[in-house]
Design a protein around this motif. Structure first.
Motif, PDB file in Angstrom:
ATOM      1  N   ASP A 122       0.838  -1.190   0.000  1.00  0.00           N
ATOM      2  CA  ASP A 122       0.000   0.000   0.000  1.00  0.00           C
ATOM      3  C   ASP A 122       0.878   1.248   0.000  1.00  0.00           C
ATOM      4  O   ASP A 122       2.108   1.164   0.070  1.00  0.00           O
ATOM      5  CB  ASP A 122      -0.952   0.007   1.202  1.00  0.00           C
ATOM      6  CG  ASP A 122      -0.233  -0.198   2.529  1.00  0.00           C
ATOM      7  OD1 ASP A 122       0.968   0.131   2.650  1.00  0.00           O
ATOM      8  OD2 ASP A 122      -0.871  -0.695   3.471  1.00  0.00           O
ATOM      9  N   LYS A 123       0.233   2.395  -0.053  1.00  0.00           N
ATOM     10  CA  LYS A 123       0.946   3.672  -0.066  1.00  0.00           C
ATOM     11  C   LYS A 123       1.744   3.857   1.222  1.00  0.00           C
ATOM     12  O   LYS A 123       2.854   4.402   1.200  1.00  0.00           O
ATOM     13  CB  LYS A 123      -0.060   4.810  -0.242  1.00  0.00           C
ATOM     14  CG  LYS A 123       0.553   6.194  -0.203  1.00  0.00           C
ATOM     15  CD  LYS A 123      -0.532   7.246  -0.301  1.00  0.00           C
ATOM     16  CE  LYS A 123      -0.008   8.583   0.134  1.00  0.00           C
ATOM     17  NZ  LYS A 123      -1.062   9.581   0.230  1.00  0.00           N
ATOM     18  N   HIS A 124       1.198   3.422   2.320  1.00  0.00           N
ATOM     19  CA  HIS A 124       1.893   3.549   3.607  1.00  0.00           C
ATOM     20  C   HIS A 124       3.275   2.892   3.555  1.00  0.00           C
ATOM     21  O   HIS A 124       4.242   3.455   4.073  1.00  0.00           O
ATOM     22  CB  HIS A 124       1.045   2.941   4.732  1.00  0.00           C
ATOM     23  CG  HIS A 124       1.742   2.923   6.044  1.00  0.00           C
ATOM     24  ND1 HIS A 124       1.896   4.057   6.823  1.00  0.00           N
ATOM     25  CD2 HIS A 124       2.351   1.907   6.711  1.00  0.00           C
ATOM     26  CE1 HIS A 124       2.566   3.733   7.917  1.00  0.00           C
ATOM     27  NE2 HIS A 124       2.852   2.445   7.876  1.00  0.00           N
ATOM     28  N   ALA A 125       3.373   1.754   2.930  1.00  0.00           N
ATOM     29  CA  ALA A 125       4.666   1.054   2.843  1.00  0.00           C
ATOM     30  C   ALA A 125       5.683   1.877   2.047  1.00  0.00           C
ATOM     31  O   ALA A 125       6.874   1.890   2.383  1.00  0.00           O
ATOM     32  CB  ALA A 125       4.482  -0.324   2.216  1.00  0.00           C
ATOM     33  N   VAL A 126       5.233   2.557   1.013  1.00  0.00           N
ATOM     34  CA  VAL A 126       6.116   3.447   0.250  1.00  0.00           C
ATOM     35  C   VAL A 126       6.549   4.612   1.135  1.00  0.00           C
ATOM     36  O   VAL A 126       7.730   4.982   1.165  1.00  0.00           O
ATOM     37  CB  VAL A 126       5.419   3.956  -1.035  1.00  0.00           C
ATOM     38  CG1 VAL A 126       6.282   4.984  -1.757  1.00  0.00           C
ATOM     39  CG2 VAL A 126       5.068   2.793  -1.957  1.00  0.00           C
ATOM     40  N   GLU A 127       5.596   5.162   1.875  1.00  0.00           N
ATOM     41  CA  GLU A 127       5.910   6.279   2.761  1.00  0.00           C
ATOM     42  C   GLU A 127       6.901   5.873   3.854  1.00  0.00           C
ATOM     43  O   GLU A 127       7.763   6.662   4.232  1.00  0.00           O
ATOM     44  CB  GLU A 127       4.626   6.841   3.376  1.00  0.00           C
ATOM     45  CG  GLU A 127       3.769   7.561   2.356  1.00  0.00           C
ATOM     46  CD  GLU A 127       2.428   8.013   2.910  1.00  0.00           C
ATOM     47  OE1 GLU A 127       1.966   7.447   3.932  1.00  0.00           O
ATOM     48  OE2 GLU A 127       1.840   8.927   2.302  1.00  0.00           O
ATOM     49  N   VAL A 128       6.794   4.654   4.353  1.00  0.00           N
ATOM     50  CA  VAL A 128       7.750   4.173   5.362  1.00  0.00           C
ATOM     51  C   VAL A 128       9.159   4.182   4.788  1.00  0.00           C
ATOM     52  O   VAL A 128      10.117   4.587   5.456  1.00  0.00           O
ATOM     53  CB  VAL A 128       7.365   2.769   5.879  1.00  0.00           C
ATOM     54  CG1 VAL A 128       8.495   2.146   6.692  1.00  0.00           C
ATOM     55  CG2 VAL A 128       6.088   2.834   6.710  1.00  0.00           C
ATOM     56  N   GLU A 129       9.303   3.785   3.536  1.00  0.00           N
ATOM     57  CA  GLU A 129      10.618   3.817   2.889  1.00  0.00           C
ATOM     58  C   GLU A 129      11.137   5.250   2.778  1.00  0.00           C
ATOM     59  O   GLU A 129      12.326   5.509   2.947  1.00  0.00           O
ATOM     60  CB  GLU A 129      10.563   3.156   1.517  1.00  0.00           C
ATOM     61  CG  GLU A 129      10.377   1.655   1.563  1.00  0.00           C
ATOM     62  CD  GLU A 129      11.490   0.936   2.292  1.00  0.00           C
ATOM     63  OE1 GLU A 129      12.677   1.337   2.179  1.00  0.00           O
ATOM     64  OE2 GLU A 129      11.182  -0.045   2.987  1.00  0.00           O
ATOM     65  N   LEU A 130      10.247   6.185   2.507  1.00  0.00           N
ATOM     66  CA  LEU A 130      10.648   7.587   2.421  1.00  0.00           C
ATOM     67  C   LEU A 130      11.053   8.131   3.787  1.00  0.00           C
ATOM     68  O   LEU A 130      12.036   8.866   3.904  1.00  0.00           O
ATOM     69  CB  LEU A 130       9.524   8.424   1.811  1.00  0.00           C
ATOM     70  CG  LEU A 130       9.198   8.105   0.350  1.00  0.00           C
ATOM     71  CD1 LEU A 130       7.924   8.816  -0.079  1.00  0.00           C
ATOM     72  CD2 LEU A 130      10.362   8.459  -0.556  1.00  0.00           C
ATOM     73  N   VAL A 131      10.341   7.755   4.819  1.00  0.00           N
ATOM     74  CA  VAL A 131      10.697   8.164   6.182  1.00  0.00           C
ATOM     75  C   VAL A 131      12.071   7.589   6.540  1.00  0.00           C
ATOM     76  O   VAL A 131      12.909   8.282   7.129  1.00  0.00           O
ATOM     77  CB  VAL A 131       9.619   7.726   7.198  1.00  0.00           C
ATOM     78  CG1 VAL A 131      10.095   7.926   8.631  1.00  0.00           C
ATOM     79  CG2 VAL A 131       8.315   8.480   6.958  1.00  0.00           C
ATOM     80  N   ALA A 132      12.309   6.348   6.158  1.00  0.00           N
ATOM     81  CA  ALA A 132      13.618   5.735   6.418  1.00  0.00           C
ATOM     82  C   ALA A 132      14.720   6.506   5.693  1.00  0.00           C
ATOM     83  O   ALA A 132      15.818   6.696   6.242  1.00  0.00           O
ATOM     84  CB  ALA A 132      13.610   4.265   5.996  1.00  0.00           C
TER      85      ALA A 132
END
Length: 169
Positions: A46-56
């Motif tokens: 989902d989009k959240h998983a992409v956002e987690v990568e960006l936060v990392a």
């Protein structure tokens, strides 16, 4: 992470940096990559998983910036604050995405949040409460600057200096 997943995250980062978090959707990301949105779900649930990568990415890159500042001027809160501010202002949309919602701690690489905080913690002599207070001050200053909340004639350099001195005389 697969090469295709890295490509997706890179495209998400470009889209985020150009347009901000509101326009980062799976559909706009797929359009950017020239694929159908369902193809993204082969790599990210989902989009959240992409956002987690960006936060990392933000945590890793800001850790690098703070570590470099620390190596130039060990234990200098002023140098760390300037590095923090410079990084955040260079990546305002990424900074907002990563800091204006709860941190997805359990989904981040182990130790990454600690690594990002260590230079500040060391500069504060290991005092965790002081490090948190300094971080809160720095974050507040940066987010207000990003959102254009200071008047044009505000002397932000003086405000940073005064705030840091008040926290750590």
């Amino acid at each position: 992470m697969t090469p295709r997943a890295r490509e997706i995250v890179a495209a998400a980062r470009e889209l985020l940096e150009e347009s901000g978090p509101a326009l980062l959707t799976m559909r706009t990301l797929a359009d950017r990559l020239g694929i159908k949105a369902p193809s993204l779900y082969k790599h990210f649930p989902d989009k959240h998983a992409v956002e987690v990568e960006l936060v990392a990415q933000l945590l890793s890159e800001s850790a690098e910036a703070l570590e470099a500042a620390e190596s130039r001027a060990p234990a200098s809160l002023e140098t760390l604050a300037e590095a923090y501010r410079t990084y955040a202002l260079a990546h305002p949309h990424l900074y907002c995405l990563a800091t204006e919602r709860p941190l997805p701690r359990t989904e981040l690489p182990a130790g990454l949040e600690d690594r990002a905080a260590l230079p500040l913690l060391r500069a504060c002599g290991g005092d965790l409460d002081l490090a948190r207070a300094v971080w809160a001050f720095a974050h507040g200053m940066v987010i207000l600057e990003i959102h254009g909340r200071f008047p044009d004639d505000a002397d932000l350099a003086a405000a940073w200096k005064r705030g840091l001195k008040a926290l750590h005389p």
